[in-house]
Design an enzyme around this catalytic site. Structure first.
Site, PDB file in Angstrom:
ATOM      1  N   ARG A   1       1.220  -1.257   0.150  1.00  0.00           N
ATOM      2  CA  ARG A   1       0.221   0.213   0.274  1.00  0.00           C
ATOM      3  C   ARG A   1       1.111   1.341   0.351  1.00  0.00           C
ATOM      4  NH1 ARG A   1      -3.217  -3.077   3.338  1.00  0.00           N
ATOM      5  NH2 ARG A   1      -4.931  -4.208   2.527  1.00  0.00           N
TER       6      ARG A   1
ATOM      7  N   LYS B   1       3.363  10.875 -11.215  1.00  0.00           N
ATOM      8  CA  LYS B   1       2.460  10.200 -11.955  1.00  0.00           C
ATOM      9  C   LYS B   1       2.595   9.109 -12.019  1.00  0.00           C
ATOM     10  CE  LYS B   1      -0.891  13.477 -14.607  1.00  0.00           C
ATOM     11  NZ  LYS B   1      -1.545  14.240 -16.319  1.00  0.00           N
TER      12      LYS B   1
ATOM     13  N   GLU C   1       9.404  19.338 -24.983  1.00  0.00           N
ATOM     14  CA  GLU C   1       8.792  19.436 -23.427  1.00  0.00           C
ATOM     15  C   GLU C   1       9.345  20.876 -22.922  1.00  0.00           C
ATOM     16  OE1 GLU C   1       5.980  17.734 -22.639  1.00  0.00           O
ATOM     17  OE2 GLU C   1       6.698  15.862 -23.116  1.00  0.00           O
TER      18      GLU C   1
ATOM     19  N   LYS D   1       7.265  23.257 -13.779  1.00  0.00           N
ATOM     20  CA  LYS D   1       6.420  21.761 -13.698  1.00  0.00           C
ATOM     21  C   LYS D   1       5.578  21.579 -12.345  1.00  0.00           C
ATOM     22  CE  LYS D   1       5.079  17.420 -14.576  1.00  0.00           C
ATOM     23  NZ  LYS D   1       5.297  16.109 -14.926  1.00  0.00           N
TER      24      LYS D   1
ATOM     25  N   GLU E   1      -4.470  17.512 -11.955  1.00  0.00           N
ATOM     26  CA  GLU E   1      -5.092  17.190 -12.173  1.00  0.00           C
ATOM     27  C   GLU E   1      -6.505  17.577 -11.903  1.00  0.00           C
ATOM     28  OE1 GLU E   1      -3.088  15.399 -15.841  1.00  0.00           O
ATOM     29  OE2 GLU E   1      -5.309  15.446 -16.651  1.00  0.00           O
TER      30      GLU E   1
ATOM     31  N   ARG F   1      -3.199  21.689 -13.775  1.00  0.00           N
ATOM     32  CA  ARG F   1      -2.063  20.618 -14.040  1.00  0.00           C
ATOM     33  C   ARG F   1      -2.630  20.052 -16.045  1.00  0.00           C
ATOM     34  NH1 ARG F   1       0.894  16.257 -10.841  1.00  0.00           N
ATOM     35  NH2 ARG F   1       1.690  15.528 -12.500  1.00  0.00           N
TER      36      ARG F   1
ATOM     37  N   ASN G   1      -0.792  19.106 -20.733  1.00  0.00           N
ATOM     38  CA  ASN G   1      -0.798  18.356 -21.466  1.00  0.00           C
ATOM     39  C   ASN G   1      -0.488  19.794 -23.424  1.00  0.00           C
ATOM     40  OD1 ASN G   1      -1.666  15.996 -22.206  1.00  0.00           O
ATOM     41  ND2 ASN G   1      -4.042  16.083 -22.951  1.00  0.00           N
TER      42      ASN G   1
ATOM     43  N   HIS H   1       0.625  17.692 -26.528  1.00  0.00           N
ATOM     44  CA  HIS H   1      -0.266  16.372 -26.539  1.00  0.00           C
ATOM     45  C   HIS H   1      -1.201  15.813 -27.094  1.00  0.00           C
ATOM     46  CE1 HIS H   1       3.155  17.020 -24.267  1.00  0.00           C
ATOM     47  NE2 HIS H   1       3.257  15.803 -23.585  1.00  0.00           N
TER      48      HIS H   1
ATOM     49  N   HIS I   1      -0.149  13.109 -29.448  1.00  0.00           N
ATOM     50  CA  HIS I   1      -1.194  11.973 -28.841  1.00  0.00           C
ATOM     51  C   HIS I   1      -1.573  10.803 -30.468  1.00  0.00           C
ATOM     52  CE1 HIS I   1      -0.976  12.104 -24.323  1.00  0.00           C
ATOM     53  NE2 HIS I   1      -0.451  12.096 -24.352  1.00  0.00           N
TER      54      HIS I   1
ATOM     55  N   HIS J   1       7.992  10.231 -28.873  1.00  0.00           N
ATOM     56  CA  HIS J   1       7.021  11.079 -28.229  1.00  0.00           C
ATOM     57  C   HIS J   1       7.488  12.744 -28.288  1.00  0.00           C
ATOM     58  CE1 HIS J   1       3.952  12.684 -24.909  1.00  0.00           C
ATOM     59  NE2 HIS J   1       4.967  12.934 -24.406  1.00  0.00           N
TER      60      HIS J   1
HETATM   61  N1  GLY Z   1       3.527  15.020 -17.882  1.00  0.00           N
HETATM   62  C1  GLY Z   1       1.756  15.815 -17.806  1.00  0.00           C
HETATM   63  C2  GLY Z   1       1.973  15.452 -15.931  1.00  0.00           C
HETATM   64  O1  GLY Z   1       2.920  15.414 -15.256  1.00  0.00           O
HETATM   65  O2  GLY Z   1       0.585  16.775 -15.859  1.00  0.00           O
END
Ligand code: GLY
Length: 380
Positions: free
Chosen positions: A118, A140, A186, A232, A242, A251, A255, A258, A262, A283
């Site tokens: 956990r 993430k 990025e 960031k 997000e 957040r 994107n 993206h 994508h 990417h």
């Molecule tokens: N790479 C996008 C984020 O971390 O939200």
């Protein structure tokens, strides 16, 4: 550099040669415990030896778990195997998992840490530009899943903030030029959102250094990563999970480029220079094209001047990233792919587009003509 997340706050340590401090930093954070190190099996042995040696010298007992890093191995099967190894060694919940590698290793290692007993602590040691400036910061984690309609990226995962991020810019020396350039996409994206998070100009900083960035001086790379992590982490501190669709520093603004990107990335025949042997797009290459497309959409929405769009295209081109692509499928096909993007909610797409040179806004349910204008901007 601190990431301000209350009781989940942590430091991002950036610099040349910092991997040598991994052991002492882990001993300070966790004590002289065991450390389970997930390692990209393509890393040079000098990088691996430096990290493992630093841990052993500081009195940590190291278990090594090499993984092959790809979108296919970023899977529940790999996570299962790593969890099995953790369980077999009797790894304790307070002992760290250390992810040494690029975005795939960071995402899988982070996910394994998030789910083992956990939640065990994770230390992210990114070794690619893309993971230093983006993936390693913000918590993430996750893996891809093969569904009945194909491989879905990051379908299974968790927000799990690291206890420490250690970015040694010397590890970037082993990247191919193509991979390094892909990470710069990025960075340009971050340059386009600085006003949303009240950070100093980054686009101009990159623009005036496009030649020196490629040669990779330690001090320049350190500053590049530091300036990006500032952007960031400001976004992450403002909207960790997000959830804030409306806010200026949602957040979701990360994107930018993206949603277009994508869709392009999923067309596996596209290549950055028209040479089919260079397909598919990396990417970051897809993101570079996506940024240009987002500028096209911004122009169509009347939010961005032509000169500002030209500037973004110029910066991307001067670092060697693609801004146009041949053999683009019909826009209808691409729009259909975009509709499946994870940022679609209730059947409505959310698109991030530039609103001036250094800020962006989220458009909920963008009209087709904006998307069309975006794709037309990158058609060769
Ligand atoms: N790479 C996008 C984020 O971390 O939200």
């Amino acid at each position: 550099m601190p990431v301000a997340l209350g009781d989940r706050a942590y430091d991002v340590v950036i610099g040349a040669g910092q991997l040598a401090t991994l052991g002492d930093r882990c001993a300070d954070l966790f004590g002289r415990t065991r450390a389970f190190v997930v390692i990209d099996d393509e890393l040079p042995s000098s990088t691996v030896d430096l990290a493992l040696g630093a841990l052993a010298d500081a009195g940590l007992e190291v278990a090594e778990a090499p993984v092959s890093a790809s979108e296919e191995t970023k899977s529940l099967e790999t996570a299962h195997e790593l969890l099995r190894q953790l369980g077999s060694t009797g790894h304790e919940r307070h002992e760290p998992v250390i992810a040494l590698g690029g975005g795939v290793v960071g995402d899988v290692g982070g996910f394994v840490a998030a789910t083992y007993k956990r939640g065990a602590p994770v230390v992210q040691c990114p070794t690619t530009l893309l993971s230093m400036v983006d993936a390693s910061v913000g918590g993430k984690t996750g893996v891809n899943l093969v569904t009945t309609s194909g491989l879905k990226k990051n379908l299974v995962g968790s927000f799990w903030q690291p206890s420490l991020v250690l970015a040694d810019v010397r590890t970037l020396a082993s990247l191919s030029e193509r991979e390094f350039r892909a990470g710069l996409a990025e960075c340009v994206k971050h340059g386009q959102i600085t006003a949303n998070v009240e950070q100093p100009d980054l686009l101009g900083w990159i623009e005036s250094r496009t030649a020196t960035l490629k040669s990779g001086e330690d001090a320049t790379l350190t500053e590049l990563v530091e300036r990006n992590v500032r952007v960031k982490s400001a976004v992450v501190a403002s909207d960790e999970r997000e959830l804030d669709a409306e806010g200026r520093a949602s957040r979701m603004i990360l994107n930018l480029g993206h949603t277009f990107g994508h869709a392009l990335e999923s067309v596996r025949t596209l290549s950055p220079d028209g040479d089919p042997s260079h397909a598919p797009l990396l990417h970051g290459e897809a993101v570079a094209l996506g940024l240009v497309a987002a500028c096209g959409a911004g122009q169509s929405a009347g939010l961005l001047d032509e000169s500002e769009a030209r500037r973004v295209r110029g910066i991307l081109e001067s670092v060697g990233l693609p801004t146009r692509v041949g053999s683009l499928p019909q826009v209808e096909t691409l729009i259909a792919i975009m509709g499946h993007d994870k940022k679609a909610r209730g059947g409505r797409l959310r698109l991030v587009i530039p609103d001036g040179a250094r800020s962006v806004r989220v458009i909920d349910g963008p009209p087709d003509h904006l998307i069309r204008a975006g794709f037309e901007a990158i058609r060769a």
